[in-house]
Write a protein that holds these residues in place. Structure first.
Motif, PDB file in Angstrom:
ATOM      1  N   ASP A 303       0.841  -1.209   0.000  1.00  0.00           N
ATOM      2  CA  ASP A 303       0.000   0.000   0.000  1.00  0.00           C
ATOM      3  C   ASP A 303       0.872   1.253   0.000  1.00  0.00           C
ATOM      4  O   ASP A 303       0.561   2.247  -0.653  1.00  0.00           O
ATOM      5  CB  ASP A 303      -0.906   0.032   1.234  1.00  0.00           C
ATOM      6  N   LEU A 304       1.944   1.160   0.737  1.00  0.00           N
ATOM      7  CA  LEU A 304       2.872   2.291   0.853  1.00  0.00           C
ATOM      8  C   LEU A 304       3.579   2.545  -0.485  1.00  0.00           C
ATOM      9  O   LEU A 304       3.733   3.691  -0.923  1.00  0.00           O
ATOM     10  CB  LEU A 304       3.859   1.923   1.965  1.00  0.00           C
ATOM     11  N   LEU A 305       3.941   1.474  -1.174  1.00  0.00           N
ATOM     12  CA  LEU A 305       4.679   1.622  -2.448  1.00  0.00           C
ATOM     13  C   LEU A 305       3.797   2.156  -3.575  1.00  0.00           C
ATOM     14  O   LEU A 305       4.308   2.692  -4.558  1.00  0.00           O
ATOM     15  CB  LEU A 305       5.289   0.269  -2.858  1.00  0.00           C
ATOM     16  N   LYS A 306       2.462   1.992  -3.420  1.00  0.00           N
ATOM     17  CA  LYS A 306       1.550   2.499  -4.457  1.00  0.00           C
ATOM     18  C   LYS A 306       1.361   4.013  -4.367  1.00  0.00           C
ATOM     19  O   LYS A 306       0.849   4.628  -5.282  1.00  0.00           O
ATOM     20  CB  LYS A 306       0.175   1.805  -4.319  1.00  0.00           C
ATOM     21  N   ARG A 307       1.765   4.585  -3.243  1.00  0.00           N
ATOM     22  CA  ARG A 307       1.533   6.011  -3.002  1.00  0.00           C
ATOM     23  C   ARG A 307       2.548   6.841  -3.802  1.00  0.00           C
ATOM     24  O   ARG A 307       3.752   6.583  -3.765  1.00  0.00           O
ATOM     25  CB  ARG A 307       1.684   6.279  -1.509  1.00  0.00           C
ATOM     26  N   GLU A 308       2.074   7.840  -4.499  1.00  0.00           N
ATOM     27  CA  GLU A 308       2.944   8.652  -5.362  1.00  0.00           C
ATOM     28  C   GLU A 308       4.061   9.311  -4.539  1.00  0.00           C
ATOM     29  O   GLU A 308       3.835   9.896  -3.486  1.00  0.00           O
ATOM     30  CB  GLU A 308       2.104   9.754  -6.028  1.00  0.00           C
ATOM     31  N   TRP A 366       5.560  -4.484   6.421  1.00  0.00           N
ATOM     32  CA  TRP A 366       4.479  -3.565   6.770  1.00  0.00           C
ATOM     33  C   TRP A 366       5.051  -2.283   7.364  1.00  0.00           C
ATOM     34  O   TRP A 366       6.243  -2.193   7.628  1.00  0.00           O
ATOM     35  CB  TRP A 366       3.493  -4.240   7.723  1.00  0.00           C
ATOM     36  N   TYR A 367       4.185  -1.293   7.523  1.00  0.00           N
ATOM     37  CA  TYR A 367       4.633  -0.002   8.057  1.00  0.00           C
ATOM     38  C   TYR A 367       3.664   0.438   9.154  1.00  0.00           C
ATOM     39  O   TYR A 367       2.532  -0.034   9.243  1.00  0.00           O
ATOM     40  CB  TYR A 367       4.668   1.066   6.950  1.00  0.00           C
ATOM     41  N   GLU A 368       4.131   1.356  10.010  1.00  0.00           N
ATOM     42  CA  GLU A 368       3.208   2.055  10.908  1.00  0.00           C
ATOM     43  C   GLU A 368       3.633   3.510  11.020  1.00  0.00           C
ATOM     44  O   GLU A 368       4.827   3.834  10.892  1.00  0.00           O
ATOM     45  CB  GLU A 368       3.110   1.386  12.281  1.00  0.00           C
ATOM     46  N   LEU A 369       2.662   4.390  11.217  1.00  0.00           N
ATOM     47  CA  LEU A 369       2.914   5.832  11.301  1.00  0.00           C
ATOM     48  C   LEU A 369       2.657   6.321  12.719  1.00  0.00           C
ATOM     49  O   LEU A 369       1.766   5.830  13.405  1.00  0.00           O
ATOM     50  CB  LEU A 369       1.987   6.595  10.336  1.00  0.00           C
ATOM     51  N   PHE A 370       3.458   7.302  13.146  1.00  0.00           N
ATOM     52  CA  PHE A 370       3.282   7.969  14.433  1.00  0.00           C
ATOM     53  C   PHE A 370       3.100   9.454  14.136  1.00  0.00           C
ATOM     54  O   PHE A 370       3.375   9.899  13.016  1.00  0.00           O
ATOM     55  CB  PHE A 370       4.506   7.736  15.322  1.00  0.00           C
TER      56      PHE A 370
END
Length: 648
Positions: A303-308, A366-370
């Motif tokens: 999902d992260l890699l699809k983001r421009e 996977w990733y997580e955001l803070f």
């Protein structure tokens, strides 16, 4: 070596524990578990021992461990349990047995005062506000008298004080044998004691950190042992996932950049070389965090890699980190600090490369955001293989114990997660009289848990129970959002003091709740386990929903897909068993000793409307059930009549 009949007798009615310890009650389940643990240690076996609340499992494993003549590592779920085991339980067992063996307590390095960093912090002291200055003075005074240097000794400085990271060390900033205060180092002393001890008490974080480090070829902290006893073993699957993961965070990168600049002071020409690559890396990390802004708080890597703009930003961070590592390599010989920072940079470069590579079908990326940062992870899809390999390397007995390891009497789920092939198992029921001491109430008429007004309806159903019990309740929620909504709804509808998770530290909330006598405590995840409130202060436990894991967890999603591909129903094969174990933990808060009485309120209507509800109910202690509120009132009236304070 004592034989198994002897070990049962030691803990029996005529044994030394019954003679020498006030309030010691002989329990057949405790004796049976002690024999099973003794056998597992002697035969170097794998044992799963589920012991219901009140079994006395601590003595059931400490007695055979101390009599085994082997080196044993006991690992617990938390540092608080570790301290309780070491300072309260171990001395009693050792005294009763007259055991002459060396015992040691070992925690992670962040728990020990670093004398060198304290000295540095005192010298920089001008920048502290008044509260920090008072705390620093307290730490200095304590440093002169402490033998262990364990933070837990100094209650007057809060655990979350910003000073602790400044006066403790990390693997990255420790100077090791080159430290001028190495001879007096508390970490070194604690490790030395552990290496010389017959029995070492650790926590799961430290155990897995050490075993994972050994796997990477570093020296082991813990001594090689013939037996590992894991208490609160239900926590192991999740913790193991953390330790066998590769992770990289924005914070690690920015700290590396700052530390690289700090090392420049006093080294000619270093700042000229490093300022540009450091600033470029910091800017690239900021840009990447901005590019990630619109994404959900966590999700799968694709999902992260699809983001421009994100793939380019990731590549920039990787390239600039590699460039900084090269510049640091040119300075590594100039100081111990530069060598340290270079090693960190090289390790982070390698880690980022692994996470960015799509080289492994075995990893979930996977990733997580803070709020101001992010973390990238590669977690093994299947933990059974690395855990099996780890156990095989130790050539030791492995004993897993907890009150919550089985699902409807079977251990398949726990064994599969840990890769335990054909383990010995024993299931010991709690000695508490649940038929007399407890009541399970399933309110009627509640909507599907997905309904928008579900929390409102739960509170409406629970209020009459709280009136019957006069407060004295834990309300456990599966989400923080439901917790906050319930707190709003209760604020002006109940006469009892409310204690809400997040408004004060956990230990403070629990102390205040106990002292209030009639409080209502609202908690989420961390209050479902490890909380012990015996006596009348806690007479009701409410659980709002079945504790299924969050469906947005990318690691869980990937595991469920893999199970499906293997022909296993992921819902019944993973999600239900995991939720059953979590529910058992929450329900276990209710009855903590032989005198407790209380009602367990299970609000989720799926317990009666879905087929899998029977599995949940079959996994709970055998207590009477009702859907009739009048029976709940009768239960509390009976308790009031029989309580000593009402007889005068």
């Amino acid at each position: 070596m004592t034989d198994s009949d002897d070990i049962g007798a030691l803990l029996g009615a005529e044994g030394p524990f019954a003679r020498e310890l006030p309030n010691f009650a002989p329990r057949p389940a405790q004796q049976a578990m002690a024999k099973a643990v003794q056998h597992a240690i002697a035969e170097c076996e794998i044992l799963i021992a589920e012991a219901g609340t009140g079994t006395g499992k601590t003595y059931a494993y400490l007695v055979p461990a101390m009599l085994s003549g082997q080196r044993v590592i006991v690992s617990t779920g938390t540092k608080a349990l570790q301290d309780q085991l070491f300072f309260r339980d171990l001395p009693k067992v050792r005294a009763v047995l007259g055991a002459r063996l060396k015992v040691a307590l070992l925690k992670g390095r962040a728990n020990y005062l670093c004398l060198y960093r304290l000295d540095q912090t005192v010298r920089e002291g001008a920048s502290f506000d008044r509260a920090q200055a008072v705390q620093l003075a307290a730490i200095r005074a304590w440093s002169a008298r402490t033998r262990r240097g364990d933070r837990m000794e100094l209650a007057e400085v809060p655990e979350d004080s910003s000073l602790w990271p400044r006066v403790t060390s990390t693997p990255e900033n420790c100077l090791g044998v080159e430290c001028p205060l190495y001879e007096d180092c508390h970490v070194v002393a604690a490790r030395r004691e552990a290496q010389e001890a017959d029995l070492v008490v650790v926590n799961h974080h430290l155990l897995f950190a050490d075993l994972a480090l050994k796997q990477e070829g570093f020296g082991e902290i813990l001594p090689g042992a013939q037996a590992f006893i894991l208490d609160e073993a239900h926590q192991i699957p999740e913790l193991a996932g953390q330790f066998f993961s590769q992770s990289l965070s924005a914070r690690q990168l920015t700290e590396l950049a700052q530390d690289a600049l700090s090392e420049c002071s006093g080294i000619t020409g270093a700042i000229g070389l490093l300022l540009e690559p450091v600033e470029a890396l910091q800017e690239a990390v900021r840009k990447l965090r901005l590019a990630l802004e619109p994404l959900p708080m966590r999700g799968p890597f694709h999902d992260l890699l699809k983001r421009e703009g994100v793939p380019e930003s990731l590549r920039d961070v990787a390239d600039l980190l590699a460039a900084l590592t090269d510049v640091l390599a040119s300075q590594a010989e100039r100081s111990r600090g530069f060598m340290n920072v270079h090693e960190r940079a090289a390790a982070l470069t390698e880690r980022l490369d692994r996470i960015l590579e799509e080289h492994s079908e075995q990893d979930v990326r996977w990733y997580e955001l803070f709020p101001r940062g992010f973390a990238l992870h590669a977690t093994p899809l299947d933990l059974a293989a690395p855990l099996r390999a780890m156990r095989e390397r130790t050539q030791a007995a492995w004993i897993h114990t907890s009150a919550t390891l089985s699902v409807a009497g079977r251990f398949d789920h726990f064994a599969r997660q840990l890769g335990l092939d054909d383990p010995q198992t024993i299931s010991l029921e709690s000695p508490f009289d649940y038929a007399r001491q407890a009541l399970c109430y399933l309110p009627e008429g509640l909507p599907d848990p997905a309904a928008r007004d579900y929390t409102e309806r739960v509170i409406d159903a629970v209020l009459p129970v709280l009136e019957a019990s006069n407060g004295r309740a834990f309300l456990l929620f599966t989400s923080h959002r439901a917790l906050r909504r319930a707190a709003e709804l209760l604020a002006d509808r109940v006469p009892w003091p409310l204690f809400v998770q997040g408004t004060a530290p956990r230990h403070q909330l629990l102390e205040d709740f106990r002292a209030s006598g009639h409080g209502v405590l609202l908690g989420a995840a961390s209050f479902w386990e490890g909380v012990d409130v015996a006596g009348e202060a806690l007479s009701v436990v409410v659980i709002d929903k079945l504790p299924f894991a969050a469906p947005d967890d990318p690691v869980l999603q990937a595991r469920l897909e893999a199970l499906e591909q293997a022909g296993i129903n992921p819902f019944m094969g993973w999600q239900v068993p995991s939720a059953v174990i979590a529910l058992k933990q929450g329900a276990g808060r209710l009855i903590r000793d032989v005198h407790d009485r209380g009602a367990l309120v299970l609000c989720d209507p799926r317990l009666t409307t879905k087929g899998y509800g029977k599995l949940f109910m079959a996994s709970l202690p055998p207590m009477p059930r009702t859907r009739d509120l009048a029976q709940v009132h009768a239960f509390f009236e009976q308790a009031a009549q029989s309580s000593p304070s009402c007889e005068a």
